[in-house]
Scaffold this active site. Sequence first.
Site, PDB file in Angstrom:
ATOM      1  N   GLY A 160     -94.415 -59.158 -41.149  1.00  0.00           N
ATOM      2  CA  GLY A 160     -95.816 -58.787 -41.010  1.00  0.00           C
ATOM      3  C   GLY A 160     -96.780 -59.792 -40.426  1.00  0.00           C
ATOM      4  O   GLY A 160     -97.934 -59.431 -40.201  1.00  0.00           O
ATOM      5  N   GLY A 191     -96.946 -61.222 -37.434  1.00  0.00           N
ATOM      6  CA  GLY A 191     -97.095 -61.225 -35.988  1.00  0.00           C
ATOM      7  C   GLY A 191     -98.405 -60.611 -35.520  1.00  0.00           C
ATOM      8  O   GLY A 191     -98.978 -59.726 -36.163  1.00  0.00           O
ATOM      9  N   CYS A 233     -98.042 -56.875 -34.979  1.00  0.00           N
ATOM     10  CA  CYS A 233     -97.315 -56.192 -36.053  1.00  0.00           C
ATOM     11  C   CYS A 233     -98.311 -55.582 -37.030  1.00  0.00           C
ATOM     12  O   CYS A 233     -99.265 -56.239 -37.439  1.00  0.00           O
ATOM     13  CB  CYS A 233     -96.408 -57.176 -36.786  1.00  0.00           C
ATOM     14  SG  CYS A 233     -95.477 -56.423 -38.143  1.00  0.00           S
TER      15      CYS A 233
END
Length: 345
Positions: free
Chosen positions: A181, A183, A186
């Site tokens: 999570g 990124g 993301c």
Amino acid sequence: MRIESGLKLGFKDVMIRPKRSTLKSRSQVSLERTYKFLHSSYEWAGIPIMAANMDTVGTFDMAKALASKNLFTAIHKHYSLDQWNDFMASIPQHYIPHIAVSTGTGENDNEKLRTIFGVYPQLKFICIDVANGYSQHFVDFVKNARTQFPDKVIIAGNVVTGEMVEELILSGADIVKVGIGPGSVCTTRVKTGVGYPQLSAIIECADAAHGLGGHIISDGGCTTPGDVAKAFGAGADFVMLGGMLSGHDESGGELIERNGQKYKQFYGMSSATAMEKHVGGVADYRASEGKTVEIPLKGPVSATVQDILGGIRSTCTYVGASRLKELTKRTTFIRVSEQENRVYS
């Protein structure tokens, strides 16, 4: 249901405390590392920064640019065998240690992997990548890959907790990819509520991996060279970058021109854009877990690489680490409520 009350931190929550140093210049700092691996007899040397295995980042062009500077690329899994043939014919032998062949966990993925390594046995690294590394199917695929490719260095992920790092290493992984999570493109954390602050994930997972003789990659969450330094300071053996390497000439993604300005498309590999491109759309049982953005074209990646490496060398001089290997031993994190003065941001 239970609640863990222990403190969990991301990169923005800390800074590195300076310490007395005898280094006179950043030029005295060596960023090269040499690693031996738990399951493979291969020994690797280079600067342990990786381009992510995203089709907008982990391209053949990126691999050539980074390998020339002794960095690493996890090449995305969507290239055809013909494209691999053209790439392998175009590179010198000393680039080979700086690339990984990426794969998912489907039967077609396994067949493609066997084909590529059958033709190019000199390739050393496999990157087995799924969004959720907690499934038994994934663990079984890692075990099977170790059986099929006993001499290769296997990267497996993603996970964020120590017990799963241990299971993957014991199942045959040499390096575990850490991050769920963080990124920039993301959306897993907002779509699912699942995740783990990246700095704390690195600390926990590095401790678990190093206790067994394994290694970890910090994957995601770095937005500045200082974040990369923090990841190494927290114990990461490698740091994988997506957004920081997006938008360059060597990056993938559609080139868009609007009002005289050029942009490169950048998207998460679980985004609707990626799924429409590679699997015909978002399946009716799932949701998109990624963003699609347009990055102003940054030019050659070499300038960004110089900025990142210069920042890390400077970090090392601030804490008295003459080698990247020493950085984690010289790192003390302090909790902060702000990172920078943004009056002119």
